[in-house]
Design a protein around this motif. Structure first.
Motif, PDB file in Angstrom:
ATOM      1  N   ALA A   1       0.590  -0.745   0.024  1.00  0.00           N
ATOM      2  CA  ALA A   1       0.164   0.149   0.052  1.00  0.00           C
ATOM      3  C   ALA A   1       0.424   0.991   0.044  1.00  0.00           C
ATOM      4  CB  ALA A   1      -0.348  -0.236   1.522  1.00  0.00           C
ATOM      5  N   LEU A   2       1.790   1.399   1.018  1.00  0.00           N
ATOM      6  CA  LEU A   2       2.994   2.619   0.833  1.00  0.00           C
ATOM      7  C   LEU A   2       3.543   2.612  -0.850  1.00  0.00           C
ATOM      8  CD1 LEU A   2       4.809   1.785   4.341  1.00  0.00           C
ATOM      9  CD2 LEU A   2       2.387   3.806   3.718  1.00  0.00           C
ATOM     10  N   VAL A   3       4.461   1.939  -1.138  1.00  0.00           N
ATOM     11  CA  VAL A   3       4.772   1.386  -1.952  1.00  0.00           C
ATOM     12  C   VAL A   3       4.158   1.915  -3.579  1.00  0.00           C
ATOM     13  CG1 VAL A   3       5.671   0.382  -4.325  1.00  0.00           C
ATOM     14  CG2 VAL A   3       6.532  -0.064  -1.679  1.00  0.00           C
ATOM     15  N   THR A   4       2.876   1.281  -3.464  1.00  0.00           N
ATOM     16  CA  THR A   4       1.678   2.040  -4.472  1.00  0.00           C
ATOM     17  C   THR A   4       1.185   3.859  -3.752  1.00  0.00           C
ATOM     18  OG1 THR A   4      -0.143   1.360  -4.013  1.00  0.00           O
ATOM     19  CG2 THR A   4       0.705  -0.123  -5.086  1.00  0.00           C
ATOM     20  N   GLY A   5       1.007   3.847  -3.219  1.00  0.00           N
ATOM     21  CA  GLY A   5       1.111   5.368  -2.861  1.00  0.00           C
ATOM     22  C   GLY A   5       2.176   6.297  -3.061  1.00  0.00           C
ATOM     23  N   ALA A   6       2.855   5.833  -2.539  1.00  0.00           N
ATOM     24  CA  ALA A   6       4.061   6.614  -2.851  1.00  0.00           C
ATOM     25  C   ALA A   6       4.688   7.407  -4.516  1.00  0.00           C
ATOM     26  CB  ALA A   6       5.083   6.156  -1.874  1.00  0.00           C
ATOM     27  N   PHE A   7       3.978   5.878  -5.266  1.00  0.00           N
ATOM     28  CA  PHE A   7       4.311   6.123  -6.086  1.00  0.00           C
ATOM     29  C   PHE A   7       4.024   6.640  -6.745  1.00  0.00           C
ATOM     30  CE2 PHE A   7       7.712   3.081  -6.473  1.00  0.00           C
ATOM     31  CZ  PHE A   7       8.649   3.196  -8.045  1.00  0.00           C
ATOM     32  N   ALA A   8       2.548   6.561  -6.996  1.00  0.00           N
ATOM     33  CA  ALA A   8       0.780   7.429  -7.434  1.00  0.00           C
ATOM     34  C   ALA A   8       1.544   9.011  -6.924  1.00  0.00           C
ATOM     35  CB  ALA A   8      -0.006   6.894  -6.630  1.00  0.00           C
ATOM     36  N   ALA A   9       2.060   9.625  -6.070  1.00  0.00           N
ATOM     37  CA  ALA A   9       1.911  10.222  -5.346  1.00  0.00           C
ATOM     38  C   ALA A   9       3.106  11.461  -6.062  1.00  0.00           C
ATOM     39  CB  ALA A   9       2.630  10.813  -3.835  1.00  0.00           C
ATOM     40  N   ALA A  10       4.402  10.586  -6.202  1.00  0.00           N
ATOM     41  CA  ALA A  10       5.250  11.153  -6.916  1.00  0.00           C
ATOM     42  C   ALA A  10       4.749  11.298  -8.604  1.00  0.00           C
ATOM     43  CB  ALA A  10       6.535  10.425  -6.953  1.00  0.00           C
ATOM     44  N   ILE A  11       4.873  10.610  -9.145  1.00  0.00           N
ATOM     45  CA  ILE A  11       4.196  11.142 -10.634  1.00  0.00           C
ATOM     46  C   ILE A  11       2.934  12.312 -10.216  1.00  0.00           C
ATOM     47  CG2 ILE A  11       2.384  10.367 -12.436  1.00  0.00           C
ATOM     48  CD1 ILE A  11       3.726   7.028 -11.643  1.00  0.00           C
ATOM     49  N   LEU A  12       1.491  12.628  -9.564  1.00  0.00           N
ATOM     50  CA  LEU A  12       1.643  13.358  -9.668  1.00  0.00           C
ATOM     51  C   LEU A  12       2.232  14.614  -9.554  1.00  0.00           C
ATOM     52  CD1 LEU A  12      -1.822  14.463  -9.330  1.00  0.00           C
ATOM     53  CD2 LEU A  12      -1.686  13.927  -6.912  1.00  0.00           C
ATOM     54  N   LEU A  13       3.094  14.621  -9.009  1.00  0.00           N
ATOM     55  CA  LEU A  13       3.730  15.694  -8.120  1.00  0.00           C
ATOM     56  C   LEU A  13       4.462  16.374  -9.596  1.00  0.00           C
ATOM     57  CD1 LEU A  13       4.888  14.784  -4.654  1.00  0.00           C
ATOM     58  CD2 LEU A  13       3.380  16.448  -5.101  1.00  0.00           C
ATOM     59  N   LEU A  14       5.127  15.172 -10.512  1.00  0.00           N
ATOM     60  CA  LEU A  14       5.816  15.385 -11.040  1.00  0.00           C
ATOM     61  C   LEU A  14       5.387  16.113 -12.617  1.00  0.00           C
ATOM     62  CD1 LEU A  14       8.382  14.414 -13.324  1.00  0.00           C
ATOM     63  CD2 LEU A  14       7.196  12.879 -13.909  1.00  0.00           C
ATOM     64  N   ASN A  15       3.728  16.369 -12.290  1.00  0.00           N
ATOM     65  CA  ASN A  15       2.882  16.915 -13.397  1.00  0.00           C
ATOM     66  C   ASN A  15       2.911  18.309 -13.088  1.00  0.00           C
ATOM     67  OD1 ASN A  15       0.876  17.201 -15.319  1.00  0.00           O
ATOM     68  ND2 ASN A  15      -0.626  18.309 -13.716  1.00  0.00           N
ATOM     69  N   PHE A  16       3.223  18.775 -11.622  1.00  0.00           N
ATOM     70  CA  PHE A  16       4.017  20.657 -12.047  1.00  0.00           C
ATOM     71  C   PHE A  16       5.447  20.967 -12.204  1.00  0.00           C
ATOM     72  CE2 PHE A  16       0.617  18.803  -8.349  1.00  0.00           C
ATOM     73  CZ  PHE A  16      -0.324  20.204  -8.881  1.00  0.00           C
ATOM     74  N   ALA A  17       6.189  19.616 -12.114  1.00  0.00           N
ATOM     75  CA  ALA A  17       7.206  19.765 -12.498  1.00  0.00           C
ATOM     76  C   ALA A  17       7.143  19.766 -14.155  1.00  0.00           C
ATOM     77  CB  ALA A  17       8.325  19.314 -12.288  1.00  0.00           C
ATOM     78  N   SER A  18       6.618  19.210 -13.919  1.00  0.00           N
ATOM     79  CA  SER A  18       6.767  18.904 -16.130  1.00  0.00           C
ATOM     80  C   SER A  18       5.522  18.508 -16.695  1.00  0.00           C
ATOM     81  CB  SER A  18       7.718  17.750 -16.816  1.00  0.00           C
ATOM     82  OG  SER A  18       8.456  18.370 -17.931  1.00  0.00           O
ATOM     83  N   PRO A  19       4.811  19.169 -17.342  1.00  0.00           N
ATOM     84  CA  PRO A  19       3.565  18.597 -17.581  1.00  0.00           C
ATOM     85  C   PRO A  19       3.314  18.175 -18.630  1.00  0.00           C
ATOM     86  CG  PRO A  19       2.850  21.084 -17.676  1.00  0.00           C
ATOM     87  CD  PRO A  19       4.576  20.489 -17.303  1.00  0.00           C
ATOM     88  N   GLU A  20       4.728  17.745 -19.812  1.00  0.00           N
ATOM     89  CA  GLU A  20       5.007  17.012 -20.644  1.00  0.00           C
ATOM     90  C   GLU A  20       5.363  15.545 -20.252  1.00  0.00           C
ATOM     91  OE1 GLU A  20       7.969  18.895 -23.360  1.00  0.00           O
ATOM     92  OE2 GLU A  20       6.126  19.633 -24.356  1.00  0.00           O
TER      93      GLU A  20
END
Length: 273
Positions: free
Chosen positions: A125-144
């Motif tokens: 649960a922690l691994v999937t949540g951490a990966f999902a949050a990391a990908i979401l935060l990536l949207n703020f740094a690089s939308p492409e």
């Protein structure tokens, strides 16, 4: 959801009910999705100004219904997406835990542990949540980058479907596919669901459509992957990702087989079943 509840109570008849349930769900989803697209095209203020292509249905809602009503409906969409995200994350957690319990992923020992207090696999649960949050935060740094990852996920879904329809098509062409269970009847004695002579063409159409969509989405073009910068890495991201996944998977499989043959790794981790 109703049939799943019946299955959990132990009074389901999956051979009889599952085909009808799946066909009903697919038909309803296809009709509703088609109606939404059709209604959006009819309600769009313009089909040529480019806003529909870039802003999507949110542009249609706010332009046709006004900001207040349109944003209210968009808030409802946010809730629906959040619910769907939780369902997908739950499925990913279960899949990761199952694979870790069988000892077929790295760090299986840690990922297959079940909390004695909650009875839940906290690690997956922690691994999937951490990966999902990391990908979401990536949207703020690089939308492409976020766009490239999202498109790659869709490609992976089509490939997953092709990994089912492809082998099934091979079995049908070889004449080895009998269809259904050996008994040939459902729990109530009625014949099992079968598409009959339509099974082969439907199977071939599904497989070809999946491959065509995979090629269409993975094709490296700036309009899809890098509409702002045109960076080559984003254009080729899907193909590079697939190549890396295959290479790492083959390497891990080779190392694991070598470890099992040498007695250094267990075949499966069954201590947390």
């Amino acid at each position: 959801m109703r049939q799943r509840g019946r299955a959990e109570r132990g009074d389901a008849q999956p051979r009889r009910v599952a085909p009808r349930t799946i066909l009903t769900a697919l038909t309803a989803a296809g009709l509703l999705g088609g109606l939404i697209i059709f209604a959006g095209l009819l309600a769009a203020p313009s089909l040529t100004d480019g806003r529909l292509a870039t802003e999507g249905l949110s542009y249609v809602l706010t332009s046709s219904l006004g900001d207040w009503v349109g944003k209210l409906l968009l808030a409802d969409v946010v809730v629906a997406i959040a619910v769907a995200t939780m369902a997908i994350q739950t499925a990913a957690t279960r899949m990761l835990f199952s694979m870790a319990r069988d000892g077929v992923v790295p760090f299986s020992g840690a990922l297959s542990r079940v909390s004695p207090r909650t009875g839940m696999p906290a690690g997956p649960a922690l691994v999937t949540g951490a990966f999902a949050a990391a990908i979401l935060l990536l949207n703020f740094a690089s939308p492409e980058a976020f766009l490239a990852i999202g498109t790659t996920c869709i490609v992976l879904l089509y490939l997953a479907y092709a990994m089912v329809t492809g082998p099934l098509l091979v079995q049908r062409l070889r004449g080895a596919w009998r269809g259904g269970a050996p008994a040939g009847t459902a729990e109530d004695g009625t014949p099992l669901f079968s598409m009959g002579r339509w099974g082969l063409p439907v199977n071939a159409l599904a497989f070809c459509y999946g491959l065509a969509m995979t090629v269409n989405l993975a094709w490296p073009r700036a309009e899809v992957y890098a509409p702002i910068t045109g960076h080559w890495f984003f254009q080729w991201f899907t193909l590079l990702f697939l190549a890396a996944v295959i290479a790492l998977g083959l390497l891990y499989r080779r190392l694991r087989l070598a470890g099992v043959a040498g007695g250094r790794l267990p075949v499966a981790n069954t201590g947390q079943a």
